[in-house]
Design an enzyme around this catalytic site. Structure first.
Site, PDB file in Angstrom:
ATOM      1  N   PHE A  42       5.701 -36.851   3.178  1.00  7.52           N
ATOM      2  CA  PHE A  42       4.660 -36.701   4.184  1.00  7.52           C
ATOM      3  C   PHE A  42       4.571 -37.936   5.068  1.00  7.52           C
ATOM      4  O   PHE A  42       4.713 -39.069   4.588  1.00  7.52           O
ATOM      5  CB  PHE A  42       3.277 -36.541   3.526  1.00  7.52           C
ATOM      6  CG  PHE A  42       3.052 -35.271   2.772  1.00  7.52           C
ATOM      7  CD1 PHE A  42       2.605 -34.131   3.419  1.00  7.52           C
ATOM      8  CD2 PHE A  42       3.233 -35.224   1.397  1.00  7.52           C
ATOM      9  CE1 PHE A  42       2.349 -32.961   2.719  1.00  7.52           C
ATOM     10  CE2 PHE A  42       2.983 -34.067   0.683  1.00  7.52           C
ATOM     11  CZ  PHE A  42       2.549 -32.922   1.344  1.00  7.52           C
ATOM     12  N   ASP A  43       4.292 -37.714   6.341  1.00  6.05           N
ATOM     13  CA  ASP A  43       3.699 -38.754   7.160  1.00  6.05           C
ATOM     14  C   ASP A  43       2.309 -39.023   6.588  1.00  6.05           C
ATOM     15  O   ASP A  43       1.789 -38.226   5.783  1.00  6.05           O
ATOM     16  CB  ASP A  43       3.631 -38.266   8.612  1.00  6.05           C
ATOM     17  CG  ASP A  43       2.827 -39.183   9.505  1.00  6.05           C
ATOM     18  OD1 ASP A  43       3.123 -40.385   9.540  1.00  6.05           O
ATOM     19  OD2 ASP A  43       1.887 -38.689  10.157  1.00  6.05           O
ATOM     20  N   PHE A  44       1.649 -40.084   6.998  1.00  8.42           N
ATOM     21  CA  PHE A  44       0.341 -40.412   6.430  1.00  8.42           C
ATOM     22  C   PHE A  44      -0.795 -40.126   7.418  1.00  8.42           C
ATOM     23  O   PHE A  44      -1.515 -39.143   7.288  1.00  8.42           O
ATOM     24  CB  PHE A  44       0.315 -41.876   5.979  1.00  8.42           C
ATOM     25  CG  PHE A  44      -0.864 -42.214   5.111  1.00  8.42           C
ATOM     26  CD1 PHE A  44      -0.974 -41.679   3.840  1.00  8.42           C
ATOM     27  CD2 PHE A  44      -1.849 -43.072   5.559  1.00  8.42           C
ATOM     28  CE1 PHE A  44      -2.064 -41.984   3.028  1.00  8.42           C
ATOM     29  CE2 PHE A  44      -2.938 -43.385   4.762  1.00  8.42           C
ATOM     30  CZ  PHE A  44      -3.050 -42.850   3.491  1.00  8.42           C
TER      31      PHE A  44
ATOM     32  N   VAL B   9       7.028 -33.575   6.340  1.00  9.22           N
ATOM     33  CA  VAL B   9       5.824 -33.003   6.934  1.00  9.22           C
ATOM     34  C   VAL B   9       5.117 -34.071   7.756  1.00  9.22           C
ATOM     35  O   VAL B   9       4.824 -35.159   7.254  1.00  9.22           O
ATOM     36  CB  VAL B   9       4.863 -32.484   5.839  1.00  9.22           C
ATOM     37  CG1 VAL B   9       3.642 -31.824   6.460  1.00  9.22           C
ATOM     38  CG2 VAL B   9       5.581 -31.516   4.907  1.00  9.22           C
TER      39      VAL B   9
END
Length: 212
Positions: free
Chosen positions: A6-8, A159
């Protein structure tokens, strides 16, 4: 599928409003200028340290960074991360899916958010902008995370909420998922390029993953 990266900010953490407040306060304090959300997003790419170094005179860097971290930390006590994000992470974790973060934010601010919102236990690896030479859309951070997790492209998705996330995921040979399920994201319209999948609802994404 056994690994999700994931991106944050704007993806699993509703931190963009906090980031905007911290940068806006810092620029007002040290430049006496008001920056809009759009102007701040346009600065993204480097870590917070890099952004402040680019925008402020050298003599102000240390004090400005301390100011930024203070405001950013304090904002977490005023805002909670959405409960549906935690529910998603709980379900994915319970299903045995290993998860990691690849973010452009700096290590210190990432650790602040992970700690303040109790998200650190969900992620087996967190790669920040401090740990890469080339930030997204370069895939270096994704490759680093996959190596640490022992993951292969065939079993991994990336994502994120920005075009840079989609480009980085593609460059790493992964299927990409674009999301705009938080009120504040980096997107203003369609993704360019389009991700392989697009979700505006956390529950729909979770159901889709668990059915695969």
């Amino acid at each position: 599928m056994r690994t999700i990266l994931f991106d944050f900010d704007g993806t699993v953490a509703d931190t963009l409003p906090l980031i905007f407040t911290a940068f806006r306060s810092t620029f007002q304090q040290f430049l006496q200028e008001h920056y809009t959300d759009e102007q701040i997003v346009a600065l993204f790419g480097p870590t917070e340290i890099g952004i402040l170094q680019n925008e402020l005179p050298p003599h102000a860097h240390d004090n400005a960074l301390a100011h930024f971290y203070r405001v950013y930390t304090d904002e977490h006590s005023c805002v909670q991360n959405p409960e549906n994000i935690r529910s998603m992470l709980d379900e994915l974790h319970s299903a045995g899916i290993q998860m990691g973060i690849v973010t452009g934010k700096g290590r210190k601010s990432a650790d602040i958010s992970l700690r303040e919102w109790g998200l650190d236990s969900y992620f087996s690896v967190v790669i920040t902008g401090d740990e890469v030479t080339h930030p997204k859309p370069h895939p270096e951070g994704i490759f680093t995370a996959m190596k640490q997790l022992g993951a292969t492209p065939a079993e991994t998705i990336f994502v994120g909420d920005s075009d840079a996330d989609v480009l980085a995921g593609r460059a790493a040979g992964l299927r990409t998922v674009g999301v705009d399920w938080l009120l504040v994201t980096q997107k203003s319209g369609k993704f360019d390029p389009e991700p392989d999948y697009h979700f505006t609802d956390v529950h729909a994404f979770t159901d889709w993953i668990l059915r695969r």
